[in-house]
Design a protein around this motif. Sequence first.
Motif, PDB file in Angstrom:
ATOM      1  N   VAL B 112      45.197  41.679  32.735  1.00  0.00           N
ATOM      2  CA  VAL B 112      46.573  42.092  32.772  1.00  0.00           C
ATOM      3  C   VAL B 112      46.254  43.440  34.632  1.00  0.00           C
ATOM      4  CG1 VAL B 112      48.527  43.675  33.029  1.00  0.00           C
ATOM      5  CG2 VAL B 112      48.461  41.980  31.737  1.00  0.00           C
ATOM      6  N   ALA B 113      44.836  44.827  33.794  1.00  0.00           N
ATOM      7  CA  ALA B 113      44.532  45.311  33.779  1.00  0.00           C
ATOM      8  C   ALA B 113      43.000  44.843  34.925  1.00  0.00           C
ATOM      9  CB  ALA B 113      43.491  46.290  33.081  1.00  0.00           C
ATOM     10  N   TRP B 115      43.366  42.399  37.060  1.00  0.00           N
ATOM     11  CA  TRP B 115      44.414  42.076  38.058  1.00  0.00           C
ATOM     12  C   TRP B 115      44.959  43.400  39.249  1.00  0.00           C
ATOM     13  CZ3 TRP B 115      41.640  38.498  38.622  1.00  0.00           C
ATOM     14  CH2 TRP B 115      41.230  37.506  38.180  1.00  0.00           C
ATOM     15  N   GLN B 116      45.699  43.945  38.517  1.00  0.00           N
ATOM     16  CA  GLN B 116      46.376  45.201  39.062  1.00  0.00           C
ATOM     17  C   GLN B 116      44.954  45.981  39.681  1.00  0.00           C
ATOM     18  OE1 GLN B 116      47.739  46.890  35.339  1.00  0.00           O
ATOM     19  NE2 GLN B 116      49.798  46.408  36.251  1.00  0.00           N
ATOM     20  N   SER B 117      44.556  46.192  38.735  1.00  0.00           N
ATOM     21  CA  SER B 117      42.841  46.562  39.330  1.00  0.00           C
ATOM     22  C   SER B 117      42.294  46.389  41.203  1.00  0.00           C
ATOM     23  CB  SER B 117      40.989  47.142  39.099  1.00  0.00           C
ATOM     24  OG  SER B 117      40.779  45.879  38.641  1.00  0.00           O
ATOM     25  N   PHE B 120      46.813  43.359  42.408  1.00  0.00           N
ATOM     26  CA  PHE B 120      48.088  42.627  41.969  1.00  0.00           C
ATOM     27  C   PHE B 120      49.293  43.663  41.252  1.00  0.00           C
ATOM     28  CE2 PHE B 120      45.362  38.913  42.470  1.00  0.00           C
ATOM     29  CZ  PHE B 120      45.435  38.078  42.970  1.00  0.00           C
ATOM     30  N   ALA B 121      50.056  42.871  41.488  1.00  0.00           N
ATOM     31  CA  ALA B 121      51.397  43.742  41.205  1.00  0.00           C
ATOM     32  C   ALA B 121      51.997  43.179  39.705  1.00  0.00           C
ATOM     33  CB  ALA B 121      52.718  43.846  42.885  1.00  0.00           C
ATOM     34  N   ILE B 122      52.606  43.333  39.573  1.00  0.00           N
ATOM     35  CA  ILE B 122      53.711  42.255  38.220  1.00  0.00           C
ATOM     36  C   ILE B 122      54.891  42.160  39.378  1.00  0.00           C
ATOM     37  CG2 ILE B 122      54.724  42.082  36.290  1.00  0.00           C
ATOM     38  CD1 ILE B 122      52.593  44.165  34.924  1.00  0.00           C
ATOM     39  N   TYR B 141      53.904  37.971  32.533  1.00  0.00           N
ATOM     40  CA  TYR B 141      53.742  37.753  33.406  1.00  0.00           C
ATOM     41  C   TYR B 141      53.245  37.301  35.027  1.00  0.00           C
ATOM     42  CZ  TYR B 141      53.453  42.344  30.929  1.00  0.00           C
ATOM     43  OH  TYR B 141      53.586  43.798  30.353  1.00  0.00           O
ATOM     44  N   MET B 143      52.374  37.643  38.828  1.00  0.00           N
ATOM     45  CA  MET B 143      51.581  38.635  38.955  1.00  0.00           C
ATOM     46  C   MET B 143      51.173  37.988  40.774  1.00  0.00           C
ATOM     47  SD  MET B 143      49.250  40.146  36.302  1.00  0.00           S
ATOM     48  CE  MET B 143      49.152  41.526  36.990  1.00  0.00           C
ATOM     49  N   ARG B 145      49.594  38.539  44.500  1.00  0.00           N
ATOM     50  CA  ARG B 145      49.189  39.127  45.596  1.00  0.00           C
ATOM     51  C   ARG B 145      49.240  38.878  46.978  1.00  0.00           C
ATOM     52  NH1 ARG B 145      44.577  41.975  48.279  1.00  0.00           N
ATOM     53  NH2 ARG B 145      43.982  43.592  47.411  1.00  0.00           N
TER      54      ARG B 145
END
Lengths: 162, 162
Positions: B112-113, B115-117, B120-122, B141, B143, B145
């Motif tokens: 998750v971290a 992909w967020q970095s 990507f957004a949840i 989730y 996700m 982008r």
Amino acid sequence: MWSIFADIIATGDTYPFAPETPKADALAYWAGPGVTSYVVEAEGRIVGMYKIVRNQPGLGSHVANASFMVARSYSGKGVGRHMGLDCLREARRRGFRAMQFNFVVSTNTAAVALWQSLGFAIVGTLPGVFRHKELGYVDAYVMYRSLEDIDLNPAPLTSQEA
Amino acid sequence: MWSIFADIIATGDTYPFAPETPKADALAYWAGPGVTSYVVEAEGRIVGMYKIVRNQPGLGSHVANASFMVARSYSGKGVGRHMGLDCLREARRRGFRAMQFNFVVSTNTAAVALWQSLGFAIVGTLPGVFRHKELGYVDAYVMYRSLEDIDLNPAPLTSQEA
């Protein structure tokens, strides 16, 4: 079932299948491996159909996925609601714990309202993932409902195991 | 690739495939129709792999879906990030407008971290849809982008068209 499918996808406003989708793809969708499909009959013909599949393999197989189509001439007569209720009971009967729709086109407000009235919540919004024939890129929703409160009383519809 | 797949699913904490998933299912997943898979090599062997598919047919085919696996012995060495960046560029190169992950297990915090970095957004939370080997039912989730800002400069990795 093919004529309903072809009619529905011709509108380009509810399902991601392109209007030119071949019959074989429709057959795989409605009667491929792991797919159980059900029909509603009226006046001697099929007027609606739905399918149930597991939404994921193995460790996600406790969640069902379903799809619905109603013959356009029977639109607005409650066939969708009838199938929705039956589908929830059938999924519950088969042991699924929840049902998830992965791709409800946001501009298909009749469908969104129907599913909300049957207890589904919007749990995700997918930005611009559907190329609507008239509106261009529009959002789709992920909708979800637990099945734990589903009453199993009523009898099933005519069913066909694919 | 099979040994990486078998190792990953044995842990029962990241992918819905059950630990007993047969080799044929893994092959279909990584090299079935419409699947393009890519590998990262190090020290003469495959240490990571990812795949790109369209997430929906026709009117949803502008959104890519991807999956990633890293050999456990190479975990924490940046292979996932390297593949993630390459995957975004490759999807962009192929004309996709966005990328969507349908099932990121919420307790897989490293993923998750990562992909967020990478932007990507949840966009959705799926309640209890993953049966975690140790934790029981946990959320996953969705996700998402956009790919519109992706820089296409760097060269591709070794790729294999399935």
